[in-house]
Scaffold this motif. Sequence first.
Motif, PDB file in Angstrom:
ATOM      1  N   ASN A  35       0.849  -1.060  -0.105  1.00 40.20           N
ATOM      2  CA  ASN A  35       0.047   0.042  -0.063  1.00 40.20           C
ATOM      3  C   ASN A  35       0.855   1.309   0.149  1.00 40.20           C
ATOM      4  O   ASN A  35       1.773   1.404   0.682  1.00 40.20           O
ATOM      5  N   LEU A 530      -7.907   7.546  -3.971  1.00 36.81           N
ATOM      6  CA  LEU A 530      -7.757   6.138  -4.381  1.00 36.81           C
ATOM      7  C   LEU A 530      -6.697   5.605  -3.493  1.00 36.81           C
ATOM      8  O   LEU A 530      -5.693   6.065  -3.460  1.00 36.81           O
ATOM      9  N   LYS A 531      -7.225   4.380  -3.054  1.00 38.89           N
ATOM     10  CA  LYS A 531      -5.975   3.656  -2.342  1.00 38.89           C
ATOM     11  C   LYS A 531      -5.091   2.894  -3.514  1.00 38.89           C
ATOM     12  O   LYS A 531      -5.415   2.180  -4.499  1.00 38.89           O
ATOM     13  N   SER A 533      -2.605   0.558  -4.457  1.00 36.90           N
ATOM     14  CA  SER A 533      -2.286  -0.756  -4.267  1.00 36.90           C
ATOM     15  C   SER A 533      -1.976  -1.495  -5.360  1.00 36.90           C
ATOM     16  O   SER A 533      -2.548  -1.344  -6.485  1.00 36.90           O
ATOM     17  N   VAL A 536      -4.604  -1.767  -8.869  1.00 35.11           N
ATOM     18  CA  VAL A 536      -5.473  -0.483  -8.982  1.00 35.11           C
ATOM     19  C   VAL A 536      -5.165   0.225 -10.191  1.00 35.11           C
ATOM     20  O   VAL A 536      -3.726   0.289 -10.404  1.00 35.11           O
ATOM     21  N   ASP A 537      -5.996   0.446 -11.057  1.00 39.99           N
ATOM     22  CA  ASP A 537      -5.822   1.201 -12.306  1.00 39.99           C
ATOM     23  C   ASP A 537      -6.235   2.730 -12.182  1.00 39.99           C
ATOM     24  O   ASP A 537      -7.314   3.125 -11.660  1.00 39.99           O
ATOM     25  N   ILE A 538      -5.277   3.591 -12.021  1.00 38.46           N
ATOM     26  CA  ILE A 538      -5.269   4.875 -11.500  1.00 38.46           C
ATOM     27  C   ILE A 538      -5.678   5.826 -12.917  1.00 38.46           C
ATOM     28  O   ILE A 538      -6.050   7.368 -12.557  1.00 38.46           O
TER      29      ILE A 538
END
Length: 656
Positions: A35, A530-531, A533, A536-538
Amino acid sequence: MDKNFFYIIILVIFANLTAFSQERQLEKAQEAYDNFGYLNARNIYLKVAERGYQSQELFTKIANSYYFNAKYDEALFWYDKVLKLDDYELNSQFLLYYAQSLKATGNIEKAEKYYDKFVDVSGKSLKNIKLTSERYLELIENNSGRYDIKSIEGVNTENIEYGKTYSGGKLFFTSNRSNGLFDIRKNTWDGMPFLDIYQVELNDDKEATSKPKKLPGDVNGKYHASSPIITKDGKTMYFTKSNFNPVKKERDENLKIYRANLIEGKWTDVEDLTINDDSYSTAHPALNSHEDILYFSSNMPGGYGQSDIYKVSIDENGVLGEPENLGPKVNTLGKETFPFISDSNELYFSSDGHFGLGGMDIFYINITENGLENLLNVGKPINSYADDFAFGIQDSSKNGFFSSNRKLTLYNNQSETQLNQTNEFVNDNIYSIKEIDPIKDVYNAIIEGHVTDAETEKPISNALIQLYEANNSLYDTIYTDKEGYYKVEINYFKAYRLRASKEDYDSEEDVSDAEKEKQKIDFELHKNRLKLSPGVDIAHSLNIQNILFDFDKYKIKDSEKLKLEKLLVVLEEYPEMKIKIHSHTDSRGSHAYNQKLSLKRAQSTKEYLIGKGVNPSRLSVKGYGENQLVNKCSDNVICSEEEHKQNRRSEFIIAK
């Protein structure tokens, strides 16, 4: 049990607990390692702007984040930067937020200018509909025709009769009919006989089965007595009576409410109540269903008009509290009188101050835990050109009474709903009524809708919906359910500004329409936190998924470099983060060609980031061609250019 065996069991349990604890510690350590924290979209946009990049999307995102946190000065700074761009486009959302920010900072003239532009673009307006007399008449018509009415034969005479209290099979009413040759009590002001309280037995059809009789006991007296109300046990009566002035030794023009008890068939023990005063009138009492609140009419000081409706508490010992005015929703500059409160806490009263059909009309207002609801005219045939008053009805049977000084002519024994009204006046008469249809709240309308995640299209539960009136006062606050659904009642003639918000999402606003019984307003919220980790698609949160390439090209266009600058800021903020760049095409062209094109576009994106100083080891690429379409637009399916565009996208996925 063998002690050694017992110790072995304890050791095994302890060992398992220790292993579980170590495993959780490793999991937490892995979570901490995986994270990177949380992406805050506004911080990213601010840093990109500090680097000198300019765009409407960039400045608007920053401005909106300040707007929804009520930092209107900061919001205006960034909204104004949008207006200085050469290629800006003013959509309705921008115009609304900008106008609201201008208004909040005191720039009223400019706020009105941009608000008018918002109205032109959106076709919506926060200005309320003005109710004219014609509109009021339309509203009254919407609640007309709901009652059958009938004159009570054997009760009404050429004299005055009015009243609505029905108890123990008897109607208790007021009349100034003659009481024989020796009844010489005359009102010196108009020469008419004084009013007394009578009772008459009625059958189920509300027809008199006996001759009306004056109430036995001490209720009736030398002067006026009227408008009784009796408790459910039949033992206590509240009524109106002329005030006797002990100094002048005569009555004065003021009235008082008294209380009496039924003892051995007679109404006696008449009690002057604490709400009375020689300097003003109290009259026409009414009790709520629990008989712990007394409603009445009074012209006591501090009211709104000629007479107002008040209420006062009654404790278990019969002691009255302090009178409370029902306020401007009920009371006007005119006369409000003859209250009646139903078992379901609905207030009926007569008024000549609210818009109606005649002298005094009967009005309705529901009383809830949250206060008074909308005031409604009960419509025709209850209301007419004349004075209509003394309304009362039973919740269970929907039968009741009211009084009026209208003149009615009956043709061919038709029901009273078909009577000819001649606009002539007579002395007051009592009518029995039957409610056919319930009253309709003509001011009520509904807004409903859903709040969803703009990227996943999944419902957002417990999202906050706030409704603001035209003056920016908060009208109501509700939350979406687990399906992301909300529903709220509004005033039919008003428009509202709705705001949908949820933690970790950008808020959104919209404006409702006035004069719509039901309307649907949905919100799609974009994540702004948005977390970070693995997996995850940013791209969605930073609006960089649609990096556009010219047709059949893979070189990064200058117009698209701003999008990648957002990704660069993230990579700089988290130097340990690795990104997988995935590119996709639409279905036009062969599969093999699209596979190669998507890989080239992913590689071109990687090379651009490397050229900006990103270590190549942090970036990996993959082209999917047309293998992962997000809609129906596969081979041989006819689609619009906008639909094809949705498939030409890039993903920036955090790698392990």
